[in-house]
Design a protein around this motif. Structure first.
Motif, PDB file in Angstrom:
ATOM      1  N   ILE A 177      78.129 -56.160  56.823  1.00  0.00           N
ATOM      2  CA  ILE A 177      76.981 -55.436  57.749  1.00  0.00           C
ATOM      3  C   ILE A 177      76.830 -56.414  59.074  1.00  0.00           C
ATOM      4  O   ILE A 177      76.817 -55.620  60.080  1.00  0.00           O
ATOM      5  N   TYR A 178      76.988 -57.748  58.955  1.00  0.00           N
ATOM      6  CA  TYR A 178      76.727 -58.490  60.117  1.00  0.00           C
ATOM      7  C   TYR A 178      77.639 -58.114  61.111  1.00  0.00           C
ATOM      8  O   TYR A 178      77.485 -58.108  62.380  1.00  0.00           O
ATOM      9  N   ALA A 179      79.052 -58.210  60.577  1.00  0.00           N
ATOM     10  CA  ALA A 179      80.097 -57.741  61.528  1.00  0.00           C
ATOM     11  C   ALA A 179      80.315 -56.592  61.879  1.00  0.00           C
ATOM     12  O   ALA A 179      80.427 -56.235  63.521  1.00  0.00           O
ATOM     13  N   MET A 180      79.708 -55.759  61.455  1.00  0.00           N
ATOM     14  CA  MET A 180      79.366 -54.053  61.620  1.00  0.00           C
ATOM     15  C   MET A 180      78.453 -54.213  62.988  1.00  0.00           C
ATOM     16  O   MET A 180      78.613 -53.394  63.857  1.00  0.00           O
ATOM     17  N   ARG A 181      77.299 -54.955  62.899  1.00  0.00           N
ATOM     18  CA  ARG A 181      76.420 -54.836  63.923  1.00  0.00           C
ATOM     19  C   ARG A 181      76.868 -55.760  65.193  1.00  0.00           C
ATOM     20  O   ARG A 181      76.563 -55.383  66.352  1.00  0.00           O
ATOM     21  N   LEU A 182      77.775 -56.654  65.110  1.00  0.00           N
ATOM     22  CA  LEU A 182      78.467 -57.387  66.239  1.00  0.00           C
ATOM     23  C   LEU A 182      79.098 -56.338  66.727  1.00  0.00           C
ATOM     24  O   LEU A 182      79.234 -56.085  68.066  1.00  0.00           O
ATOM     25  N   VAL A 183      79.996 -55.374  66.220  1.00  0.00           N
ATOM     26  CA  VAL A 183      81.073 -54.453  66.743  1.00  0.00           C
ATOM     27  C   VAL A 183      79.909 -53.529  67.481  1.00  0.00           C
ATOM     28  O   VAL A 183      80.452 -53.057  68.599  1.00  0.00           O
ATOM     29  N   SER A 184      78.928 -53.146  66.730  1.00  0.00           N
ATOM     30  CA  SER A 184      77.990 -51.993  67.291  1.00  0.00           C
ATOM     31  C   SER A 184      77.653 -52.469  68.819  1.00  0.00           C
ATOM     32  O   SER A 184      77.511 -51.643  69.768  1.00  0.00           O
TER      33      SER A 184
ATOM     34  N   PRO B 219      73.810 -46.712  61.472  1.00  0.00           N
ATOM     35  CA  PRO B 219      73.116 -46.396  60.009  1.00  0.00           C
ATOM     36  C   PRO B 219      72.023 -47.645  59.948  1.00  0.00           C
ATOM     37  O   PRO B 219      71.929 -48.578  60.609  1.00  0.00           O
ATOM     38  N   LYS B 220      71.138 -47.055  59.001  1.00  0.00           N
ATOM     39  CA  LYS B 220      69.810 -47.856  59.083  1.00  0.00           C
ATOM     40  C   LYS B 220      70.091 -49.362  58.871  1.00  0.00           C
ATOM     41  O   LYS B 220      69.434 -50.229  59.296  1.00  0.00           O
ATOM     42  N   GLU B 221      71.104 -49.684  57.792  1.00  0.00           N
ATOM     43  CA  GLU B 221      71.557 -51.099  57.467  1.00  0.00           C
ATOM     44  C   GLU B 221      71.879 -51.976  58.688  1.00  0.00           C
ATOM     45  O   GLU B 221      71.532 -53.127  58.640  1.00  0.00           O
ATOM     46  N   VAL B 222      72.642 -51.237  59.473  1.00  0.00           N
ATOM     47  CA  VAL B 222      73.081 -51.975  60.602  1.00  0.00           C
ATOM     48  C   VAL B 222      71.943 -52.287  61.672  1.00  0.00           C
ATOM     49  O   VAL B 222      71.824 -53.273  62.287  1.00  0.00           O
ATOM     50  N   GLN B 223      71.065 -51.267  61.709  1.00  0.00           N
ATOM     51  CA  GLN B 223      69.957 -51.244  62.653  1.00  0.00           C
ATOM     52  C   GLN B 223      69.107 -52.536  62.186  1.00  0.00           C
ATOM     53  O   GLN B 223      68.435 -53.241  62.963  1.00  0.00           O
ATOM     54  N   GLU B 224      68.844 -52.727  60.980  1.00  0.00           N
ATOM     55  CA  GLU B 224      67.866 -53.456  60.489  1.00  0.00           C
ATOM     56  C   GLU B 224      68.756 -54.921  60.485  1.00  0.00           C
ATOM     57  O   GLU B 224      67.850 -56.099  60.364  1.00  0.00           O
ATOM     58  N   MET B 225      69.689 -55.095  60.689  1.00  0.00           N
ATOM     59  CA  MET B 225      70.411 -56.518  60.639  1.00  0.00           C
ATOM     60  C   MET B 225      70.247 -56.983  62.147  1.00  0.00           C
ATOM     61  O   MET B 225      70.670 -56.482  63.141  1.00  0.00           O
TER      62      MET B 225
ATOM     63  N   ALA C 172      81.192 -43.718  56.535  1.00  0.00           N
ATOM     64  CA  ALA C 172      81.785 -43.811  54.933  1.00  0.00           C
ATOM     65  C   ALA C 172      81.434 -45.177  54.096  1.00  0.00           C
ATOM     66  O   ALA C 172      81.515 -44.987  52.861  1.00  0.00           O
ATOM     67  N   TYR C 173      81.358 -46.215  55.004  1.00  0.00           N
ATOM     68  CA  TYR C 173      81.020 -47.546  54.245  1.00  0.00           C
ATOM     69  C   TYR C 173      79.838 -47.399  53.521  1.00  0.00           C
ATOM     70  O   TYR C 173      79.644 -47.584  52.447  1.00  0.00           O
ATOM     71  N   PHE C 174      78.823 -46.946  54.239  1.00  0.00           N
ATOM     72  CA  PHE C 174      77.209 -46.910  53.589  1.00  0.00           C
ATOM     73  C   PHE C 174      77.459 -45.726  52.886  1.00  0.00           C
ATOM     74  O   PHE C 174      76.507 -45.553  51.814  1.00  0.00           O
ATOM     75  N   LYS C 175      78.151 -44.710  52.758  1.00  0.00           N
ATOM     76  CA  LYS C 175      78.097 -43.583  51.770  1.00  0.00           C
ATOM     77  C   LYS C 175      78.608 -44.216  50.539  1.00  0.00           C
ATOM     78  O   LYS C 175      78.105 -43.885  49.442  1.00  0.00           O
ATOM     79  N   GLU C 176      79.480 -44.934  50.472  1.00  0.00           N
ATOM     80  CA  GLU C 176      80.050 -45.706  49.296  1.00  0.00           C
ATOM     81  C   GLU C 176      79.140 -46.863  48.724  1.00  0.00           C
ATOM     82  O   GLU C 176      78.835 -46.828  47.510  1.00  0.00           O
ATOM     83  N   ALA C 177      78.436 -47.458  49.740  1.00  0.00           N
ATOM     84  CA  ALA C 177      77.487 -48.442  49.285  1.00  0.00           C
ATOM     85  C   ALA C 177      76.252 -47.961  48.849  1.00  0.00           C
ATOM     86  O   ALA C 177      75.798 -48.455  47.601  1.00  0.00           O
ATOM     87  N   ASN C 178      75.731 -46.937  49.343  1.00  0.00           N
ATOM     88  CA  ASN C 178      74.501 -46.465  48.886  1.00  0.00           C
ATOM     89  C   ASN C 178      74.387 -44.951  47.997  1.00  0.00           C
ATOM     90  O   ASN C 178      73.447 -44.845  47.250  1.00  0.00           O
ATOM     91  N   GLU C 179      75.606 -44.360  48.054  1.00  0.00           N
ATOM     92  CA  GLU C 179      75.502 -43.153  47.098  1.00  0.00           C
ATOM     93  C   GLU C 179      76.410 -43.102  46.077  1.00  0.00           C
ATOM     94  O   GLU C 179      76.206 -43.003  45.043  1.00  0.00           O
ATOM     95  N   ASP C 180      77.788 -43.373  46.477  1.00  0.00           N
ATOM     96  CA  ASP C 180      78.864 -43.500  45.409  1.00  0.00           C
ATOM     97  C   ASP C 180      78.571 -44.642  44.455  1.00  0.00           C
ATOM     98  O   ASP C 180      78.654 -44.756  43.268  1.00  0.00           O
ATOM     99  N   ARG C 181      78.395 -45.707  45.212  1.00  0.00           N
ATOM    100  CA  ARG C 181      78.052 -47.021  44.482  1.00  0.00           C
ATOM    101  C   ARG C 181      78.965 -47.198  43.347  1.00  0.00           C
ATOM    102  O   ARG C 181      78.684 -47.493  41.905  1.00  0.00           O
ATOM    103  N   ARG C 182      80.471 -47.187  43.372  1.00  0.00           N
ATOM    104  CA  ARG C 182      81.392 -47.297  42.394  1.00  0.00           C
ATOM    105  C   ARG C 182      81.066 -48.733  41.778  1.00  0.00           C
ATOM    106  O   ARG C 182      81.298 -48.929  40.426  1.00  0.00           O
ATOM    107  N   ARG C 183      80.996 -49.708  42.697  1.00  0.00           N
ATOM    108  CA  ARG C 183      81.030 -51.125  42.021  1.00  0.00           C
ATOM    109  C   ARG C 183      79.780 -51.429  41.196  1.00  0.00           C
ATOM    110  O   ARG C 183      79.821 -51.966  40.116  1.00  0.00           O
ATOM    111  N   GLU C 184      78.530 -50.854  41.729  1.00  0.00           N
ATOM    112  CA  GLU C 184      77.323 -51.088  41.083  1.00  0.00           C
ATOM    113  C   GLU C 184      77.280 -50.385  39.621  1.00  0.00           C
ATOM    114  O   GLU C 184      76.888 -50.965  38.728  1.00  0.00           O
ATOM    115  N   LYS C 185      77.722 -49.186  39.650  1.00  0.00           N
ATOM    116  CA  LYS C 185      77.800 -48.332  38.611  1.00  0.00           C
ATOM    117  C   LYS C 185      78.755 -48.883  37.496  1.00  0.00           C
ATOM    118  O   LYS C 185      78.267 -49.138  36.219  1.00  0.00           O
ATOM    119  N   ALA C 186      79.886 -49.306  37.814  1.00  0.00           N
ATOM    120  CA  ALA C 186      80.807 -49.928  36.946  1.00  0.00           C
ATOM    121  C   ALA C 186      80.228 -51.329  36.428  1.00  0.00           C
ATOM    122  O   ALA C 186      80.259 -51.242  35.092  1.00  0.00           O
TER     123      ALA C 186
END
Length: 454
Positions: free
Chosen positions: A136-143, A154-160, A90-104
């Motif tokens: 994302i770094y915190a998510m990598r630690l948890v993963s 998620p791809k971004e977590v894998q690359e971190m 859900a985090y990366f759906k918002e970050a990559n698809e919905d992108r509310r912050r970036e669009k606004a």
């Protein structure tokens, strides 16, 4: 003629044409200014609407930035707290698809690219991206603490990649450090800094938008005030026009109508044009009165019917050639009169002619010329009459024919009537035109009337 021209040349007064041109010019100028003012008000209104919409959109975008940021924060918190991968998705759906912050932020930057606003937005976006790196770094630690397979992340977590010192931490320590990253004071300070920069940029945008609104409203009020003044001037001018019309046109017309109704010369009143018209009319009136007196004095009447004879008719035609007035000529034949003479005798025929003359006399005006111009041929000249009386003439002919077809103690007859009009006096072609119209009636069954040119 010299006296007449001298009297006309001495006419003074306001000229309606000059006043008309002046009023048209003033009205035209006012209308141009009014139309220009309306255009200006329309433009100011568009600016006002645009700034208002911009103001609303700005607030909506600001709310969208906060909403998007809150969603990311909530999802990363939940993932760190529970380890549930659905929150990472859900985090990366918002970050990559919905992108509310970036669009606004992009929408705000697109419409408000001034230096101050741009700097705040740029700093907010940079800080937001940096904060996402921490999340994302915190998510990598948890993963890794939960020992999730790489393929499920998620791809971004894998690359971190974790720092060297964090790779040696055990699962509990990795979980603890992830919590410190997203729940610690540093994280909250970073978020507040981002929101502060956004609030500064939004505040700057709202300030400029309000200034534009106030400027547009002020200009609209100025234009409306100008419009009020122009409309007031136009109203006053219309009142002046009504007064001028009443004094220089309506009042003289009423006086002239009364004079004409009383069969008198016109009073010299009103504008220059009306005074000139009155003098001209009076001259023509005097000439016509003299000619009419002469014609009536020399007129000879038909011995049988009592109406004008051919000689008087010809004199009337000659006198009316110089008259600058509209004239109607009616040529009238008694249908199949020869059959009446042959069948009933000449005495009955004479009685029929007398009856026809009597009907003509009481049908037409006393100012009209009724004449017998042949055996069973009559003519009527109607001066001061134009084509507007066609229906009246047609009705008169119908009434006469009805009366003649219902005679008592006399043979029933009917009339064929040809009518022609002249705009200025008795011209040479008027008789010919009426005769052609009469021929048309005879060719179409008699007992009626026809107008030349129809």
């Amino acid at each position: 003629m010299g006296k007449e021209n001298q009297s006309k040349g001495s006419v003074t007064g306001f000229r309606i044409r000059t006043l008309n041109y002046l009023m048209i010019l003033v009205a035209l100028v006012l209308y141009i200014f009014i139309i220009y003012g309306i255009f200006q008000i329309s433009e100011k209104y568009k600016v006002l609407v645009s700034t208002t919409e911009d103001y609303i959109e700005c607030q909506q975008n600001a709310a969208m930035v906060k909403e998007g940021s809150d969603i990311l924060t909530e999802e990363v918190w939940l993932y760190v707290a529970t380890g549930d991968l659905s929150h990472a998705e859900a985090y990366f759906k918002e970050a990559n698809e919905d992108r509310r912050r970036e669009k606004a932020l992009e929408a705000l930057e697109e419409k408000h690219s001034d230096d101050e606003t741009h700097d705040y937005l740029k700093k907010a976006l940079e800080d937001s991206n940096n904060l996402m790196e921490r999340e994302i770094y915190a998510m990598r630690l948890v993963s890794e603490a939960n020992d999730y397979p790489e393929s499920e992340l998620p791809k971004e977590v894998q690359e971190m990649k974790l720092l060297q010192e964090d790779q040696s931490l055990d699962a509990e320590e990795k979980q603890k450090k992830a919590s410190e990253i997203v729940f610690g004071a540093g994280y909250q300070d970073a978020k507040e800094l981002i929101m502060t920069n956004i609030e500064f940029s939004v505040s700057s945008i709202l300030k400029s938008t309000r200034a534009a609104q106030e400027s547009s409203l002020k200009k609209m009020e100025q234009e409306l005030q100008i419009q009020r003044v122009q409309i007031t001037i136009l109203f006053i001018m219309n009142v002046i026009i009504f007064i001028i019309i009443a004094i220089l046109i309506i009042k003289p017309l009423q006086v002239y109508i009364r004079c004409i109704r009383d069969n008198k010369t016109l009073e010299i009143v009103g504008s220059y044009e009306f005074k000139y018209l009155a003098l001209t009319y009076n001259n023509i009136y005097e000439i016509n009165a003299a000619n009419e007196a002469m014609l009536r004095q020399k007129a000879e009447h038909d011995a049988l019917t009592g109406v004008m004879n051919r000689g008087s008719f010809d004199q009337a035609c000659s006198a009316l050639k110089s008259a600058a007035v509209p004239i109607v000529l009616l040529l009238i034949d008694v249908d199949k009169f020869k059959q009446i003479n042959d069948g009933y005798g000449h005495e009955q025929g004479d009685q029929v002619l007398k009856k026809v003359a009597e009907i003509l006399n009481h049908t037409f005006r006393t100012s009209d010329f009724v004449a017998r111009i042949g055996g069973d041929e009559f003519a009527v000249i109607m001066p001061d009459t134009d084509e507007s009386v066609k229906s009246v003439i047609r009705r008169k002919v119908e009434n006469m024919n009805y009366e003649l077809r219902h005679l008592e103690r006399l043979p029933k007859v009917s009339l064929s009537v040809g009518v022609a009009f002249s705009a200025r006096g008795f011209d040479d072609n008027l008789y010919k035109k009426a005769d052609e119209a009469l021929y048309t009636v005879k060719e179409n069954g008699r007992c009626g009337c026809a107008f030349y040119g129809e």
